[in-house]
Design a protein around this motif. Structure first.
Motif, PDB file in Angstrom:
ATOM      1  N   VAL A  59     -53.203 -37.263 -55.102  1.00 45.71           N
ATOM      2  CA  VAL A  59     -52.083 -37.918 -55.217  1.00 45.71           C
ATOM      3  C   VAL A  59     -52.115 -38.657 -56.411  1.00 45.71           C
ATOM      4  CG1 VAL A  59     -51.413 -37.964 -52.907  1.00 45.71           C
ATOM      5  CG2 VAL A  59     -52.368 -39.908 -53.976  1.00 45.71           C
ATOM      6  N   ALA A  60     -50.894 -38.665 -57.252  1.00 49.78           N
ATOM      7  CA  ALA A  60     -50.789 -39.450 -58.430  1.00 49.78           C
ATOM      8  C   ALA A  60     -49.492 -40.431 -57.910  1.00 49.78           C
ATOM      9  CB  ALA A  60     -50.167 -38.522 -59.603  1.00 49.78           C
ATOM     10  N   ARG A  61     -49.992 -41.713 -58.163  1.00 49.33           N
ATOM     11  CA  ARG A  61     -48.916 -42.592 -57.669  1.00 49.33           C
ATOM     12  C   ARG A  61     -48.435 -43.386 -59.074  1.00 49.33           C
ATOM     13  NH1 ARG A  61     -50.777 -43.219 -52.476  1.00 49.33           N
ATOM     14  NH2 ARG A  61     -53.129 -42.985 -52.304  1.00 49.33           N
ATOM     15  N   LEU A  62     -47.399 -44.068 -58.861  1.00 53.86           N
ATOM     16  CA  LEU A  62     -46.574 -44.878 -59.713  1.00 53.86           C
ATOM     17  C   LEU A  62     -46.460 -46.059 -58.755  1.00 53.86           C
ATOM     18  CD1 LEU A  62     -45.582 -45.613 -62.333  1.00 53.86           C
ATOM     19  CD2 LEU A  62     -43.371 -44.593 -61.714  1.00 53.86           C
ATOM     20  N   GLY A  63     -47.176 -47.215 -59.063  1.00 49.51           N
ATOM     21  CA  GLY A  63     -47.220 -48.046 -57.834  1.00 49.51           C
ATOM     22  C   GLY A  63     -47.372 -47.794 -56.642  1.00 49.51           C
ATOM     23  N   GLU A  64     -46.467 -47.660 -55.584  1.00 51.14           N
ATOM     24  CA  GLU A  64     -46.798 -47.321 -54.194  1.00 51.14           C
ATOM     25  C   GLU A  64     -46.249 -45.870 -53.965  1.00 51.14           C
ATOM     26  OE1 GLU A  64     -48.334 -48.758 -51.492  1.00 51.14           O
ATOM     27  OE2 GLU A  64     -49.106 -49.914 -53.305  1.00 51.14           O
TER      28      GLU A  64
END
Length: 180
Positions: A59-64
């Motif tokens: 997964v790629a996360r931006l913050g949560e």
């Protein structure tokens, strides 16, 4: 100060976010082919959780927030199959798809993959452009329905060149990024 996107292994905790993102991302694909019964739109949470437990899901996360994902599985004869790559529409065209692809390739190469295979619909020019940019070439096409031909693409794993430290087969931008 903005947050940066991180890529890591997905956990069971990510399943609901991945499923919702998948549903959002595959709307365009369904519209393109006039078929809203495609597997990514009908997959259940239980089926996705089974995939998380059985294979490589990143997964790629931006913050949560999960803003991208990709799946892969190394086969017994060294061919890894990559599937389910999704990037949130607001994050597209910023290199995240390429980062996800590179990350899953690296993970699968570490598991012994000697070739990578993926597939996309023949009308999905964005996917075809991305995959070709990353060194994939068409090896097959299969007419699935009257409206959809599935294009299968493959590539060999990237190799470090001794002289430059750059990766053979990688786009020039990726080679530059690795040397910075």
């Amino acid at each position: 100060m903005g947050m940066s996107v991180t890529i890591s292994a997905a956990t069971d905790h990510d399943a609901e976010q991945i499923l919702k993102l998948q549903y959002l991302c595959y709307q365009g694909e369904a519209e393109l082919y006039g078929d809203y019964s495609i597997a990514p739109l009908t997959q259940t949470l239980a089926e996705l959780r089974a995939e998380l437990a059985a294979g490589c899901v990143l997964v790629a996360r931006l913050g949560e927030e999960v803003v991208g994902s990709v799946r892969g599985a190394a086969g017994p004869e060294g061919t890894a199959v990559i599937s389910g790559m999704i990037v949130h529409p607001r994050m597209q065209r910023h290199g995240l798809g390429g980062r996800l692809l590179a990350a899953v390739e690296a993970r699968l190469a570490g598991e012994g993959a000697t070739r990578f295979r993926l597939a996309t619909g023949h009308r999905n020019e964005g996917n075809l452009r991305l995959y070709r940019k990353w060194g994939y070439v068409q090896v097959a096409g299969e007419q699935v329905t009257r409206k959809l031909t599935l294009v299968t693409l493959e590539k060999e794993p990237e190799r470090e060149t001794a002289a430059s430290g750059a990766r053979e087969g990688a786009p020039a931008e990726a080679a530059l990024a690795t040397s910075r």
